[in-house]
Structures are given as structure tokens and as C-alpha cells.
Design an enzyme around this catalytic site. Structure first.
Site, PDB file in Angstrom:
ATOM      1  N   VAL A  73       0.936  -1.116   0.043  1.00 40.66           N
ATOM      2  CA  VAL A  73      -0.054  -0.005  -0.046  1.00 40.66           C
ATOM      3  C   VAL A  73       0.967   1.253  -0.056  1.00 40.66           C
ATOM      4  CG1 VAL A  73      -1.773   1.149   1.335  1.00 40.66           C
ATOM      5  CG2 VAL A  73      -1.849  -1.223   1.275  1.00 40.66           C
ATOM      6  N   GLU A  74       2.080   1.149   0.872  1.00 38.01           N
ATOM      7  CA  GLU A  74       3.061   2.266   0.761  1.00 38.01           C
ATOM      8  C   GLU A  74       3.438   2.822  -0.816  1.00 38.01           C
ATOM      9  OE1 GLU A  74       3.802   0.114   4.509  1.00 38.01           O
ATOM     10  OE2 GLU A  74       2.954  -0.398   2.536  1.00 38.01           O
ATOM     11  N   LYS A  99      -7.352   0.050   2.884  1.00 34.58           N
ATOM     12  CA  LYS A  99      -7.498  -1.121   2.570  1.00 34.58           C
ATOM     13  C   LYS A  99      -8.195  -1.774   3.347  1.00 34.58           C
ATOM     14  CE  LYS A  99      -4.738  -4.998   0.649  1.00 34.58           C
ATOM     15  NZ  LYS A  99      -3.383  -5.426   0.631  1.00 34.58           N
TER      16      LYS A  99
END
Length: 120
Positions: A73-74, A99
């Protein structure tokens, strides 16, 4: 002190995740962005061309989420920040990627990653 333009809860389906089933099946991601922008030129002219067109920006964020899968996600948040900073009027941006269907071994209502990036 710069002004802020915020877009909240931009929703799109993406195939991001560490596990193969996440990239195969996909899941929903929700994105919030906050842009630091001097809105005085637009306030004076009352012209869209003097500010960030948030409709087009939202479409571009969806394109990133629905685009090439990444594992973290980063990484997704960084790609979204990069798109936001392409507009020269954006001084800095805060991106939060939610998420909500993240695979965890215990019940979790939401997983988020928030990054802040500034024009260099």
C-alpha cells in the site's frame, strides 16, 4: 499558509497486495487526498484553469488504483502522490490509502497508510 483542496473516499477496485490471491481477485481501495494549493488566483478569476481540476485528478487517482498492481500500500500511496504533484500548483499532498479488506488474522475494520510529500 496554503489553502487546502481535499478529495475524500475516492473508491476503486485494485489488485494490490502481498498475497497472490489479492493480485488475482482484487479488492476495493479507498483514497483520501489533501492538496496544499494557493487558491487565490482561482478565487480572483473564477476560472477552473487557475486551480486544480479535482474531477480530473480523481479520475487519475482511480487510474492508478485500477492500474499496475503493486505489493505494498505504501507503493500505491507514493504513486498517487506523484500524480498529485505533477500539477505545479500543488505545493504538497497528503495521501491516505484505505484497504478495508486487508487480509489479517484478526478482525480489523480498516488498514490505512498515510504519506505526506512536498514538491522538491
Amino acid at each position: 499558509m496554503p489553502d487546502r483542496i481535499e478529495l475524500r473516499a475516492i473508491a476503486a477496485q485494485g489488485r494490490h497486495g502481498w498475497f497472490p490471491h489479492e493480485q488475482e481477485h482484487g479488492q476495493q481501495f479507498v483514497v483520501d487526498i489533501a492538496l496544499s494549493v494557493d487558491t487565490r488566483p482561482a478565487a480572483t478569476s473564477d476560472e477552473l484553469s487557475d486551480t486544480v481540476d479535482y474531477g480530473i485528478l480523481a479520475e487519475r487517482v482511480v487510474d492508478v488504483v485500477e492500474g499496475e498492481p503493486v505489493k505494498l500500500v505504501e507503493t500505491l500511496a507514493q504513486r498517487i502522490a506523484d500524480v498529485c504533484l505533477e500539477d505545479h500548483r500543488v505545493e504538497d499532498v497528503e495521501v491516505t490509502v484505505h484497504k478495508p479488506e486487508a487480509p489479517t488474522t484478526v478482525p480489523v475494520g480498516d488498514v490505512t497508510v498515510t504519506i505526506r510529500r512536498a514538491r522538491t
